[in-house]
Enzyme design. Structure first.
Site, PDB file in Angstrom:
ATOM      1  N   LYS A  14      -5.940 -22.413 -62.398  1.00  0.00           N
ATOM      2  CA  LYS A  14      -6.459 -21.047 -62.237  1.00  0.00           C
ATOM      3  C   LYS A  14      -6.731 -20.777 -60.749  1.00  0.00           C
ATOM      4  O   LYS A  14      -6.395 -21.583 -59.904  1.00  0.00           O
ATOM      5  CB  LYS A  14      -7.682 -20.851 -63.127  1.00  0.00           C
TER       6      LYS A  14
HETATM    7  C1  LIG Z   1      -7.036 -21.092 -69.298  1.00  0.00           C
HETATM    8  C2  LIG Z   1      -7.376 -20.029 -70.281  1.00  0.00           C
HETATM    9  C3  LIG Z   1      -8.459 -20.129 -71.167  1.00  0.00           C
HETATM   10  C4  LIG Z   1      -9.248 -21.391 -71.340  1.00  0.00           C
HETATM   11  O1  LIG Z   1      -9.742 -21.887 -70.165  1.00  0.00           O
HETATM   12  P1  LIG Z   1     -10.368 -23.366 -70.142  1.00  0.00           P
HETATM   13  O2  LIG Z   1     -11.244 -23.328 -68.939  1.00  0.00           O
HETATM   14  O3  LIG Z   1      -9.204 -24.301 -70.003  1.00  0.00           O
HETATM   15  O4  LIG Z   1     -11.105 -23.563 -71.406  1.00  0.00           O
HETATM   16  C5  LIG Z   1      -8.781 -19.036 -71.953  1.00  0.00           C
HETATM   17  N1  LIG Z   1      -8.047 -17.918 -71.907  1.00  0.00           N
HETATM   18  C6  LIG Z   1      -6.985 -17.786 -71.100  1.00  0.00           C
HETATM   19  C7  LIG Z   1      -6.233 -16.507 -71.074  1.00  0.00           C
HETATM   20  C8  LIG Z   1      -6.602 -18.855 -70.282  1.00  0.00           C
HETATM   21  O5  LIG Z   1      -5.517 -18.752 -69.516  1.00  0.00           O
END
Ligand SMILES: *Cc1c(COP(=O)(O)O)cnc(C)c1O
Length: 392
Positions: free
Chosen positions: A192
């Site tokens: 991210k």
């Molecule tokens: C990455 C992601 C999540 C979950 O994030 P984590 O921190 O890995 O639990 C939820 N929603 C979307 C759209 C994502 O891309």
């Protein structure tokens, strides 16, 4: 075999980030210490939100945000199929019934017209949702003002899945200020925009939601005499006042996150520059490039292109991987997953998300990419397309 591999996403860690984690390791607090509040304050400031609650993942954040917003067994929660499974699973953890709204073919975000149509039908059948979870795909905000209008008319709550969108803005304001929602959730997974290794933050302007999130993050336990049912026996007293979870983040992660957050403007500026460069390089390629609503400024977690024909996607994907380019696909429509088929969903139910998926390919996008990396990606892509067109 290619001698190097360009991943589609990756973290960008500097010496000062490492020093921030090192300092925690040498301190008295590995968890439940001061780094958590520093990180939460940094995220709250960037999002222009009053409250921020750091948790172990965005998935955990979505789960306790659903609970804090009153979601329970039998409630209906709607999200989109073009997302990571966590956007839908959070509702299922609460015993709620999940359903989907198809996406917009241009932005790949929740379609406002599909939402309006589905709500009109649901009103007649008495199946209106209690909660909508719009997902800001690739870091582009959904049309939140339009969603908020429908929320007002049909009486549902809005929780933003902003996993991709820390640093993005909508209508000139940061995503996460919750002008059009009750809460928003960011992810700090390494692919991210900003990372804590694993981690998430829930932001809200609502003090009651904030207080519930604090409880649910930590077993439903409070040490605040004002929240206790009985009189404390002594300074050691605590009470479990509801069934919560252990979803806390460590101070090691929070220190990394606080250090990383100071780079958010630079990270987002770099991602925007890389996307502008991709758009130039691929302008005449025949690929469908991302469309951006005028009122949004994406943070660009992902750069997705679509092949004109679904039959071209797999060969292009394989050729790029063979050249050491870590393309990926976002997302396999959630309703087509076996565990959602068990709930009765069927392929064909959300045709726009399915058609998009059949042609989508995510190109590498992260702050460590150099301009020559983008040129390498674009050259490989354009060569593959022109070779296959001439063969065709
Ligand atoms: C990455 C992601 C999540 C979950 O994030 P984590 O921190 O890995 O639990 C939820 N929603 C979307 C759209 C994502 O891309």
């Amino acid at each position: 075999m290619a001698e190097r591999f360009i991943p589609y996403g990756r973290q960008d860690i500097d010496e000062d980030d490492i020093a921030a984690v090192d300092a925690v390791l040498r301190s008295d607090w590995l968890t439940q210490g001061p780094a958590i509040e520093r990180f939460e304050a940094a995220v709250a400031a960037a999002a222009n939100a009053r409250y921020a609650v750091a948790v172990s993942s965005a998935t955990a954040g979505l789960h306790i945000a659903c609970l804090a917003l009153g979601i329970g067994p039998g409630d209906r929660v709607w999200t989109v199929p073009n997302t990571f499974v966590a956007s839908a699973n959070c509702a299922r953890y609460c015993g709620a019934m999940v359903d989907f709204v198809d996406i917009d073919p241009a932005t790949y975000n929740l379609s406002i017209s599909a939402l309006a149509e589905k709500l009109a039908v649901a009103e007649k059948t008495g199946e209106l949702p209690k909660l909508l979870i719009p997902v800001h795909f690739a870091g582009q905000s959904c049309d939140m003002a339009a969603i908020a209008q429908l929320a007002e008319r049909y009486g549902f709550t809005v929780l933003e899945d902003a996993a991709h969108a820390v640093g993005a803005s909508y209508g000139g304001e940061p995503v996460g200020n919750c002008r059009y929602s009750r809460a928003a959730v960011f992810s700090f997974h390494p692919v991210k925009i900003v990372t804590t290794g694993e981690g998430g933050v829930v932001v809200t302007q609502d003090e009651d939601v904030y207080r519930r999130l604090l409880l649910l993050r930590s077993h439903g336990i409070t040490r605040d005499p004002a929240l206790m049912h009985g009189k404390p026996d002594g300074a050691w007293s605590y009470e479990q006042v509801e069934l919560g979870f252990h979803y806390r983040m460590t101070d090691l992660q929070a220190a990394l996150g606080a250090s990383q957050m100071s780079k958010l403007p630079r990270f987002v500026a770099r991602r925007r520059a890389l996307v502008a460069r991709y758009n130039e390089l691929l302008g005449g390629s025949g690929l469908v490039l991302p469309a951006v609503l005028p009122q949004t400024e994406p943070s660009w977690h992902l750069y997705v292109v679509q092949t004109p024909d679904p039959a071209q996607r797999r060969p292009l994907f394989d050729a790029m991987r063979a050249a050491g380019i870590g393309v990926n696909v976002h997302y396999i429509p959630v309703h087509t997953q076996p565990d959602f088929q068990h709930l009765g969903f069927r392929p064909g139910q959300f045709p726009v998300a399915e058609a998009y998926y059949s042609r989508a390919i995510s190109l590498p996008l992260h702050t460590r990419l150099e301009d020559h990396d983008l040129a390498f990606v674009a050259d490989n892509l354009l060569n593959h397309l022109s070779n296959n067109a001439s063969k065709g």
